[in-house]
Design a protein around this motif. Sequence first.
Motif, mmCIF file in Angstrom:
data_model
loop_
_atom_site.group_PDB
_atom_site.id
_atom_site.type_symbol
_atom_site.label_atom_id
_atom_site.label_comp_id
_atom_site.label_asym_id
_atom_site.label_seq_id
_atom_site.Cartn_x
_atom_site.Cartn_y
_atom_site.Cartn_z
ATOM 1 N N UNK A 259 36.357 44.527 10.777
ATOM 2 C CA UNK A 259 36.151 43.765 12.003
ATOM 3 C C UNK A 259 36.371 44.579 13.271
ATOM 4 N N UNK A 260 36.947 45.754 13.137
ATOM 5 C CA UNK A 260 37.208 46.593 14.316
ATOM 6 C C UNK A 260 35.907 47.243 14.789
ATOM 7 N N UNK A 261 35.723 47.301 16.097
ATOM 8 C CA UNK A 261 34.539 47.951 16.670
ATOM 9 C C UNK A 261 34.893 49.364 17.102
ATOM 10 N N UNK A 262 34.042 50.305 16.710
ATOM 11 C CA UNK A 262 34.243 51.710 17.039
ATOM 12 C C UNK A 262 33.087 52.221 17.890
ATOM 13 N N UNK A 263 33.395 53.214 18.700
ATOM 14 C CA UNK A 263 32.367 53.927 19.444
ATOM 15 C C UNK A 263 32.121 55.272 18.772
ATOM 16 N N UNK A 264 30.990 55.861 19.090
ATOM 17 C CA UNK A 264 30.665 57.162 18.504
ATOM 18 C C UNK A 264 31.776 58.161 18.825
ATOM 19 N N UNK A 265 32.248 58.866 17.800
ATOM 20 C CA UNK A 265 33.280 59.883 17.980
ATOM 21 C C UNK A 265 34.683 59.410 17.666
ATOM 22 N N UNK A 266 34.883 58.102 17.491
ATOM 23 C CA UNK A 266 36.223 57.607 17.165
ATOM 24 C C UNK A 266 36.529 57.847 15.688
ATOM 25 N N UNK A 267 37.823 58.017 15.403
ATOM 26 C CA UNK A 267 38.250 58.356 14.046
ATOM 27 C C UNK A 267 38.145 57.159 13.116
ATOM 28 N N UNK A 268 37.656 57.435 11.874
ATOM 29 C CA UNK A 268 37.618 56.400 10.836
ATOM 30 C C UNK A 268 38.615 56.695 9.723
ATOM 31 N N UNK A 269 39.024 57.954 9.582
ATOM 32 C CA UNK A 269 39.989 58.318 8.543
ATOM 33 C C UNK A 269 40.116 59.821 8.439
ATOM 34 N N UNK A 270 40.716 60.268 7.313
ATOM 35 C CA UNK A 270 40.939 61.689 7.078
ATOM 36 C C UNK A 270 40.294 62.101 5.767
ATOM 37 N N UNK A 271 39.828 63.363 5.720
ATOM 38 C CA UNK A 271 39.193 63.901 4.522
ATOM 39 C C UNK A 271 40.189 63.923 3.368
#
Length: 300
Positions: A259-271
């Motif tokens: 449900x969270x909105x992200x913009x281009x370049x924001x972090x989604x997680x770690x490798x």
Amino acid sequence: MPPRRHPVRYTLWLARTGAAPKTLSLPVWVPVVLVLGLLGWSGLNLWLWQRTAEMRSLQIQLVSLSDQARKLNNQLAAERTRNNALSQDAQNILKQLRVLEDEINTLRERAGMPKIKLTPTRNEGGGRGGAAAPAALEDVLRYADQQTAALADKLGEVSPALNEALRREAAMPYGYPIRGQSRITSYFGYRRNPFGWGFEFHNGVDFSASYGTPVQATGAGVVVEAGWKGPFGLAVVLDHGYGYRTLYGHLSSISVRVGQRLERGERVGLVGSTGRSTGPHLHYTVFRNGGEVNPNRYLD
């Protein structure tokens, strides 16, 4: 025998005080000559006076015509200056209209709309001709003013479509999901099974990266999945709208929630290397209208 005629003569009697009078006898033709001479002299003076008067009148007319010519020359110079200024203004306005038209067409093309043509056609290579009448500068300026209004209307038309195109472009995934990392270890399509014999279909691309490297969203969107996703291990799925979705798999940790909105370049997680993985890397998939597509076309 007839009497002999004596020639007519005129006698002048001159008297002077204290002296004897004197007489002067003149032939008749002398007074006649004197009178004729006086008449001729008077006539000559009258003719010269008339000629002088005519010359004076012509001189006055010449001065008047010279003044008129000077005024007309000044008016002509002023009109020429005005025409040059109007011509330059017209050229500048038409040039600005062409620039504005090009800019609007660029926006219309970006918005998926057809191009427009409002300004006069430029002279290009090839033959030119045909009947034509010279255009007055005032007409050109009036035409430019009308076209400016028409371009303003066209710009008003393109604004909603452009805003929609910008939203679509912002939503479309673009670029690399790992900043500064572009080495791909496995491409989209059929490949050898890394865990055994045979071939398998790989529905994304794998980016080589160190464990814990930040993973970023490649477009604005809403998190629709965040958690364990079968062979992809810990994964995040973003819905970008307009039929686009992206998947980020094999993460070591997740930085977002559903449900969270992200913009281009924001972090989604770690490798990481969760799920069906041979080592730390990022699996990246792009979906278009529900089907997997080759992410390579959205990387550059």
